[in-house]
Design an enzyme around this catalytic site. Structure first.
Site, PDB file in Angstrom:
ATOM      1  N   ARG A 145       0.867  -1.177   0.000  1.00 18.29           N
ATOM      2  CA  ARG A 145       0.000   0.000   0.000  1.00 18.29           C
ATOM      3  C   ARG A 145       0.909   1.235   0.000  1.00 18.29           C
ATOM      4  NH1 ARG A 145      -2.124  -3.453   4.130  1.00 18.29           N
ATOM      5  NH2 ARG A 145      -4.203  -4.253   3.642  1.00 18.29           N
ATOM      6  N   LYS A 169      -2.097  -2.264   7.935  1.00 18.13           N
ATOM      7  CA  LYS A 169      -3.255  -1.714   8.645  1.00 18.13           C
ATOM      8  C   LYS A 169      -3.353  -2.301  10.045  1.00 18.13           C
ATOM      9  CE  LYS A 169      -6.285  -0.584   4.746  1.00 18.13           C
ATOM     10  NZ  LYS A 169      -7.616  -0.839   4.126  1.00 18.13           N
ATOM     11  N   HIS A 238      -2.047   2.528  -6.558  1.00 16.56           N
ATOM     12  CA  HIS A 238      -2.612   1.318  -5.942  1.00 16.56           C
ATOM     13  C   HIS A 238      -2.836   0.209  -6.966  1.00 16.56           C
ATOM     14  CE1 HIS A 238      -4.085  -0.303  -2.185  1.00 16.56           C
ATOM     15  NE2 HIS A 238      -5.135  -0.816  -2.799  1.00 16.56           N
ATOM     16  N   ARG A 241      -0.380  -2.560  -6.771  1.00 11.35           N
ATOM     17  CA  ARG A 241      -0.677  -3.583  -5.758  1.00 11.35           C
ATOM     18  C   ARG A 241      -1.684  -4.589  -6.310  1.00 11.35           C
ATOM     19  NH1 ARG A 241      -1.199  -4.755  -0.069  1.00 11.35           N
ATOM     20  NH2 ARG A 241      -3.356  -5.097   0.585  1.00 11.35           N
ATOM     21  N   HIS A 264      -4.046  -9.112   4.015  1.00 15.55           N
ATOM     22  CA  HIS A 264      -5.497  -9.103   4.195  1.00 15.55           C
ATOM     23  C   HIS A 264      -5.874  -9.945   5.409  1.00 15.55           C
ATOM     24  CE1 HIS A 264      -6.366  -8.143  -0.334  1.00 15.55           C
ATOM     25  NE2 HIS A 264      -6.113  -7.063   0.379  1.00 15.55           N
ATOM     26  N   TYR A 273      -9.510 -10.921  -6.560  1.00 19.05           N
ATOM     27  CA  TYR A 273      -8.500 -11.018  -7.616  1.00 19.05           C
ATOM     28  C   TYR A 273      -8.675 -12.263  -8.475  1.00 19.05           C
ATOM     29  CZ  TYR A 273      -6.331  -7.234  -5.059  1.00 19.05           C
ATOM     30  OH  TYR A 273      -6.099  -6.027  -4.444  1.00 19.05           O
TER      31      TYR A 273
END
Length: 293
Positions: A145, A169, A238, A241, A264, A273
């Site tokens: 990210r 995150k 982005h 990514r 994730h 994806y």
């Protein structure tokens, strides 16, 4: 209002243990809500569920997507909890609202050739160019990210092992490998580019701006836009990514591994994806088997 918002922001960080990025996003949403209350002459202590519905309806009429509205509700729920703790509300009214089920659009991805074209236009004869070459190679080859690339620490970079520790995150850490191309670009930047930019400063972050300070998200976006113009490849940072994840799956990587590499927490987030790859397969089928789709 600003002091009140700052109190909410601090509460998110220290009490709710939210990340700085989430806290900033929630603060902006609540600031918008408070301005709306002022314009409509609604006291914060007298807010009703009907007021909340009207606010969200107003947001929707201002072209906010269902996904944005869902995020707004999350921010308002956190704000409601804060108001209860401050004894401004007796109960958190926002829990009476349901988040809209927003269908996620498939992310745009670049082909391997487009990524190579984009990265090939970087002028590596300057310190800034060496930085850009290493920066965007790492974003693509590690699936970072933008915030993760900006906060990447020198201490967490292991060149010999070709591994990097990434803080994602929620301050969750993960180990991500990188290839030979990224290693060479990093070495060129760390040996010949970064020292010229940093000078005598002590900076922990890997990527710095022309002043030798840690590069900002805005700085990354600006440089990427320049690469877009030079290469003719229309994209976003982005998207690198997204392309990283899609290219891994297309190459045979399993979904769980890609989930770990992307950081994730939910496998369902990674599964999008696989649909992107399905679309590409359909496109290839139509190209090579016209009339048989």
């Amino acid at each position: 209002m600003q002091s009140f918002l700052q109190g909410f922001y601090t509460d998110l960080l220290l009490v709710e243990r939210r990340s700085a990025q989430t806290a900033s996003t929630y603060k902006l949403v609540v600031e918008t809500f408070l301005h709306w209350c002022v314009e409509n002459r609604i006291k914060l202590s007298a807010v009703t569920i009907q007021n909340l519905i009207y606010f969200l309806a107003w947001r929707r009429t201002n072209n906010c997507s269902p996904l944005t509205i869902a995020k707004d509700i999350s921010a308002l729920r956190a704000f409601g909890a804060y108001l209860v703790r401050q004894k401004i509300w007796k109960e958190n009214l926002v829990f009476m609202l349901d988040r809209p089920k927003a269908s996620r659009s498939l992310p745009k991805v670049l082909s391997v050739e487009q990524v190579e074209t984009l990265l090939s236009v970087v002028d590596t004869s300057t310190p800034i160019g060496k930085r850009d070459a290493a920066l965007f190679e790492m974003i693509y080859s590690c699936g970072l990210r933008i915030s993760e690339a900006c906060t990447l620490l020198v201490d967490n970079l292991h060149l010999n092992e070709q591994l990097v520790m990434v803080c994602g995150k929620g301050d969750k850490e993960r180990i991500v490998p990188f290839g030979e191309a990224a290693k060479k670009k990093l070495e060129a930047y760390l040996d010949d580019g970064r020292p010229d930019l940093v000078g005598r400063k002590v900076v922990r972050e890997v990527f710095v701006n022309y002043k030798g300070d840690p590069i900002s998200r805005k700085g990354v976006w600006k440089r990427f836009q320049e690469l877009e113009a030079l290469s003719g490849v229309t994209s976003k940072v982005h998207t690198l990514r997204h392309s990283f994840a899609t290219h891994l799956l297309a190459g045979g990587a399993d979904l769980r591994s890609v989930q770990e590499l992307l950081g994730h927490s939910d496998l369902a987030t990674t599964q999008i994806y696989t649909h992107v790859d399905d679309n590409q397969l359909s496109a290839y089928h139509k190209k090579y088997f016209p009339g048989h789709e």
